[in-house]
Scaffold this active site. Structure first.
Site, mmCIF file in Angstrom:
data_model
loop_
_atom_site.group_PDB
_atom_site.id
_atom_site.type_symbol
_atom_site.label_atom_id
_atom_site.label_comp_id
_atom_site.label_asym_id
_atom_site.label_seq_id
_atom_site.Cartn_x
_atom_site.Cartn_y
_atom_site.Cartn_z
ATOM 1 C CB SER A 4 -0.954 0.006 1.191
ATOM 2 O OG SER A 4 -0.253 -0.216 2.393
ATOM 3 C CG ASP A 15 -4.976 -7.143 5.520
ATOM 4 O OD1 ASP A 15 -4.187 -6.520 6.250
ATOM 5 O OD2 ASP A 15 -6.217 -7.094 5.647
ATOM 6 C CG LEU A 61 9.181 -3.328 10.735
ATOM 7 C CD1 LEU A 61 10.293 -3.086 9.706
ATOM 8 C CD2 LEU A 61 9.435 -2.465 11.971
ATOM 9 C CB SER A 72 -0.326 8.246 8.018
ATOM 10 O OG SER A 72 -1.160 9.374 7.938
ATOM 11 C CB SER A 88 4.789 5.043 17.595
ATOM 12 O OG SER A 88 4.785 6.442 17.433
ATOM 13 C CE1 TYR A 147 1.335 4.718 13.464
ATOM 14 C CE2 TYR A 147 2.171 6.364 15.018
ATOM 15 C CZ TYR A 147 2.399 5.325 14.125
ATOM 16 O OH TYR A 147 3.670 4.877 13.908
HETATM 17 N N1 LIG Z 1 8.874 6.389 10.237
HETATM 18 C C1 LIG Z 1 8.735 6.789 11.499
HETATM 19 O O1 LIG Z 1 9.155 7.904 11.888
HETATM 20 C C2 LIG Z 1 8.058 5.894 12.520
HETATM 21 C C3 LIG Z 1 7.921 6.374 13.836
HETATM 22 C C4 LIG Z 1 7.305 5.562 14.770
HETATM 23 C C5 LIG Z 1 6.875 4.293 14.438
HETATM 24 N N2 LIG Z 1 7.004 3.866 13.138
HETATM 25 C C6 LIG Z 1 6.509 2.523 12.827
HETATM 26 O O2 LIG Z 1 7.507 1.801 12.120
HETATM 27 C C7 LIG Z 1 6.885 0.901 11.194
HETATM 28 C C8 LIG Z 1 7.425 1.120 9.786
HETATM 29 O O3 LIG Z 1 7.158 2.461 9.396
HETATM 30 P P1 LIG Z 1 7.699 3.098 8.027
HETATM 31 O O4 LIG Z 1 8.061 4.505 8.329
HETATM 32 O O5 LIG Z 1 8.699 2.201 7.397
HETATM 33 O O6 LIG Z 1 6.334 3.149 7.188
HETATM 34 P P2 LIG Z 1 6.061 2.641 5.688
HETATM 35 O O7 LIG Z 1 4.678 3.125 5.330
HETATM 36 O O8 LIG Z 1 7.181 3.030 4.793
HETATM 37 O O9 LIG Z 1 6.063 1.053 5.860
HETATM 38 C C9 LIG Z 1 4.928 0.328 6.258
HETATM 39 C C10 LIG Z 1 4.836 -0.908 5.374
HETATM 40 O O10 LIG Z 1 3.675 -1.648 5.771
HETATM 41 C C11 LIG Z 1 2.953 -2.025 4.611
HETATM 42 N N3 LIG Z 1 1.546 -2.171 5.011
HETATM 43 C C12 LIG Z 1 0.663 -1.203 5.366
HETATM 44 N N4 LIG Z 1 -0.536 -1.739 5.652
HETATM 45 C C13 LIG Z 1 -0.400 -3.089 5.485
HETATM 46 C C14 LIG Z 1 -1.295 -4.193 5.623
HETATM 47 N N5 LIG Z 1 -2.579 -4.022 6.008
HETATM 48 N N6 LIG Z 1 -0.822 -5.424 5.367
HETATM 49 C C15 LIG Z 1 0.475 -5.622 4.972
HETATM 50 N N7 LIG Z 1 1.342 -4.625 4.813
HETATM 51 C C16 LIG Z 1 0.916 -3.369 5.066
HETATM 52 C C17 LIG Z 1 3.178 -0.884 3.618
HETATM 53 O O11 LIG Z 1 2.966 -1.269 2.263
HETATM 54 C C18 LIG Z 1 4.651 -0.554 3.891
HETATM 55 O O12 LIG Z 1 5.512 -1.350 3.098
HETATM 56 C C19 LIG Z 1 5.378 1.142 11.324
HETATM 57 O O13 LIG Z 1 4.846 0.202 12.219
HETATM 58 C C20 LIG Z 1 5.297 2.525 11.913
HETATM 59 O O14 LIG Z 1 4.083 2.732 12.608
HETATM 60 C C21 LIG Z 1 7.584 4.636 12.180
#
Ligand SMILES: NC(=O)c1ccc[n+]([C@@H]2O[C@H](COP(=O)([O-])OP(=O)(O)OC[C@H]3O[C@@H](n4cnc5c(N)ncnc54)[C@H](O)[C@@H]3O)[C@@H](O)[C@H]2O)c1
Length: 324
Positions: free
Chosen positions: A35, A52, A72, A77, A121, A145
């Site tokens: 996604s 999913d 992960l 968002s 987070s 979130y």
């Molecule tokens: N980037 C940040 O600053 C940050 C901060 C705190 C926590 N996080 C957490 O770290 C993790 C990774 O974040 P990121 O920044 O790499 O985000 P990202 O959106 O780049 O990666 C998330 C991945 O999950 C996949 N995904 C989403 N919904 C899905 C579903 N229903 N089934 C299977 N796959 C699905 C997306 O395609 C994507 O590849 C997340 O859990 C996020 O909440 C990130």
């Protein structure tokens, strides 16, 4: 060599993690619905199951035969959680429970525990009054979130206490690094600033720009995830993953401008309603318990982002509508 399942492995943090796991010789299976992630971000040889993370049958299939899981996948968002409360809840909390449940079933079949390291987070803290924020700070999320991430931590406790699944939760603060796409209005402030400054496009500053954040380089997040398996336990520990350095939005912009050799064009906007003023984490526990070193210097990380953008991001690919 170990076989590791990474959910969300095609995303920003996931793709860096997969690269590191492949480099140390692990066999990779990735579950991602693409996604926001991209299949071509995966290292060669990684097996991709597209689907999913809240689909129990698919997650059980993905968990079969693995030695550990890094979870992960999420809709990362806060804004999407406002627009689609139930939909994001299904991915962000039901997805995590689906992963914990699959880990306990696969462990029963394999006759050995399957540790799950998962992304929580800093959003679980909400607007914390005492800074730097220790893990023991009150947990008062202000968004769907953050509430779902806290739910993941609570269900991780259940996974350990009731089902014997070893877990480790990592509360990431503001992660930045190459491959964080600047084109979305939900992107991190660093990728948006870097992209706009290098293109000479105006940068929006909301309020006085003195709000501060704790930025952590993606390489340091990967180091914490890799160290996480050894620390996962049925007690479901949770640690901050942060730099312990406060950086204001104005300071950040100044650094990016200096590294780019340009003068930024700044548009001042009214403060955003409900925006958290300061968010600074304490990295002490994670450093002690996971044996992590100090975080990468922010300027070195920013340089990596700017170099990556110069190489790989076409200027027209970035949205003019992106908000900081
Ligand atoms: N980037 C940040 O600053 C940050 C901060 C705190 C926590 N996080 C957490 O770290 C993790 C990774 O974040 P990121 O920044 O790499 O985000 P990202 O959106 O780049 O990666 C998330 C991945 O999950 C996949 N995904 C989403 N919904 C899905 C579903 N229903 N089934 C299977 N796959 C699905 C997306 O395609 C994507 O590849 C997340 O859990 C996020 O909440 C990130």
């Amino acid at each position: 060599m170990r076989r590791i399942l990474v959910t969300g492995g095609c995303g920003f943090i996931g793709s860096h993690l997969c690269e590191a796991l492949a480099a140390r010789g692990d066999t990779l299976r990735v579950l991602d619905d693409l996604s926001t992630g991209k299949a071509d971000a995966l290292p060669e040889g990684a097996e991709l199951l597209r689907g999913d993370v809240a689909d129990p049958g698919l997650v059980r299939e993905a968990m079969a035969g693995v030695d550990g899981c890094v979870h992960l996948a999420a809709i990362a968002s806060v804004e999407k959680g406002v627009q689609d409360w139930l939909g994001t809840h299904r991915t962000n909390l039901t997805g995590a429970i689906t992963v914990f449940d699959a880990a306990r079933r696969a462990a029963a079949e394999a006759g050995r525990p399957i540790p799950v390291v998962y992304a929580s987070s800093a959003a679980v803290y909400g607007d914390a009054s005492a800074q730097p924020i220790e893990e023991s700070a009150p947990l008062r999320p202000l968004s769907a979130y953050g509430a779902d991430k806290l739910g993941c931590e609570l269900h991780a406790r259940v996974a350990g206490a009731v089902h014997g699944v070893p877990t480790l939760g990592l509360r990431f603060f503001n992660v930045f690094g190459p491959r964080q796409a600047p084109g979305s209005p939900y992107s991190g402030v660093i990728s948006i600033f870097c992209d706009r400054v290098r293109r000479g496009a105006p940068v929006r500053i909301y309020g006085d720009g003195l709000q501060t954040r704790d930025f952590i380089y993606v390489g340091d997040v990967v180091a914490a995830l890799l160290a996480g398996f050894a620390a996962a336990s049925a007690a479901a520990p949770v640690y901050n993953v942060c730099s312990g350095e406060a950086c204001s939005v104005l300071d950040l912009l100044g650094r990016i401008a200096r590294l780019s050799g340009t003068e930024p064009v700044v548009m001042h906007e009214a403060p955003r309603k409900g925006e958290i003023r300061h968010s600074l984490g304490s990295p002490r526990m994670a450093r002690e318990r996971l044996g992590l070193g100090p975080a990468r210097d922010i300027d070195l990380g920013l340089r990596q982002v700017l170099d990556w953008m110069a190489r790989e991001v076409a200027p027209q690919a970035a949205s003019e509508k992106a908000q900081q």
